[in-house]
Design a protein around this motif. Structure first.
Motif, short mmCIF file in Angstrom:
data_model
loop_
_atom_site.label_atom_id
_atom_site.label_comp_id
_atom_site.label_asym_id
_atom_site.label_seq_id
_atom_site.Cartn_x
_atom_site.Cartn_y
_atom_site.Cartn_z
N UNK A 63 0.83 -1.21 0.00
CA UNK A 63 0.00 0.00 0.00
C UNK A 63 0.86 1.26 0.00
N UNK A 64 2.17 1.11 0.04
CA UNK A 64 3.09 2.24 0.12
C UNK A 64 3.50 2.71 -1.28
N UNK A 65 2.51 2.96 -2.13
CA UNK A 65 2.77 3.39 -3.50
C UNK A 65 3.46 4.75 -3.60
N UNK A 66 3.20 5.72 -2.69
CA UNK A 66 3.89 7.01 -2.82
C UNK A 66 5.41 6.91 -2.76
N UNK A 67 5.93 5.83 -2.22
CA UNK A 67 7.39 5.66 -2.16
C UNK A 67 7.98 5.58 -3.57
N UNK A 68 7.19 5.14 -4.54
CA UNK A 68 7.67 5.06 -5.92
C UNK A 68 7.87 6.44 -6.53
N UNK A 69 7.19 7.44 -5.97
CA UNK A 69 7.32 8.81 -6.48
C UNK A 69 8.50 9.55 -5.87
N UNK A 70 8.90 9.15 -4.67
CA UNK A 70 9.95 9.88 -3.98
C UNK A 70 11.30 9.19 -4.01
N UNK A 71 11.33 7.89 -4.16
CA UNK A 71 12.58 7.13 -4.12
C UNK A 71 12.88 6.58 -5.52
N UNK A 72 13.78 7.24 -6.23
CA UNK A 72 14.11 6.84 -7.61
C UNK A 72 14.72 5.44 -7.68
N UNK A 73 15.60 5.13 -6.75
CA UNK A 73 16.26 3.82 -6.77
C UNK A 73 15.24 2.70 -6.55
N UNK A 74 14.32 2.91 -5.61
CA UNK A 74 13.27 1.92 -5.37
C UNK A 74 12.40 1.76 -6.61
N UNK A 75 12.02 2.87 -7.22
CA UNK A 75 11.16 2.82 -8.40
C UNK A 75 11.84 2.06 -9.54
N UNK A 76 13.13 2.27 -9.74
CA UNK A 76 13.86 1.55 -10.79
C UNK A 76 13.91 0.05 -10.49
N UNK A 77 14.17 -0.31 -9.23
CA UNK A 77 14.22 -1.73 -8.87
C UNK A 77 12.86 -2.39 -9.04
#
Length: 162
Positions: free
Chosen positions: A78-92
């Motif tokens: 449910x922690x979808x906003x983390x994909x907007x703030x953390x570029x490294x996490x979003x890429x992984x």
């Protein structure tokens, strides 16, 4: 002629380069739209358009793969906003989703490593890429000439044609 076919003078764009692609911008766009829906913003048309685009880009099981990828990264699904703030996490997460796409026969093929965002189309018929390269190569000479050359006098009623 459909909207997918190029118009006269336009280069043909291969299917894998058409928008939307299974890229970070498409994924983040859907996350932003979901967050807007949670806040009560009316985005029905945008949601319909982008949800169809995400299914076209990633496949019908994209949300399942997204939550699985977040869980594999040790995050709450449910922690979808983390994909907007953390570029490294979003890429992984995107790489995990693409790996799942590659394993699913019904999903579109993930893009190869040669994809990227460029200022010009690969088959630019006007040659603007070459003009840009020449301008960059001669920028020092052009700047020097602009500083040393006196400005042209403007004469009313007379126009110089090229």
């Amino acid at each position: 002629m459909t909207s997918e076919e190029p118009g006269p003078g336009e280069p043909a764009v291969p299917e894998e380069q058409r928008w939307p692609g299974p890229d970070l911008y498409t994924l983040r766009g859907m996350v932003e739209l979901d967050l807007a829906l949670e806040r009560g913003v009316t985005v029905d048309a945008a949601h319909a358009l982008l949800s169809d685009a995400v299914v076209h880009a990633f496949g019908s099981r994209w949300y399942e793969w997204l939550t699985d990828a977040l869980t594999a990264e040790g995050r709450d699904p449910a922690e979808l906003p983390a994909l907007l703030t953390d570029d490294a996490l979003a890429e992984r997460v995107l790489e995990r989703v693409r790996a799942r796409m590659a394993a699913d026969d019904e999903a579109p093929d993930p893009p190869g490593g040669e994809s990227g965002w460029y200022a010009y189309a690969p088959g630019d018929p006007r040659g603007s890429r070459g003009r840009y390269r020449r301008a960059v190569a001669r920028r020092r000479e052009n700047a020097r000439q602009a500083l040393l050359t006196p400005p042209r006098r403007r004469v009313a009623g007379r126009r110089r044609h090229r």
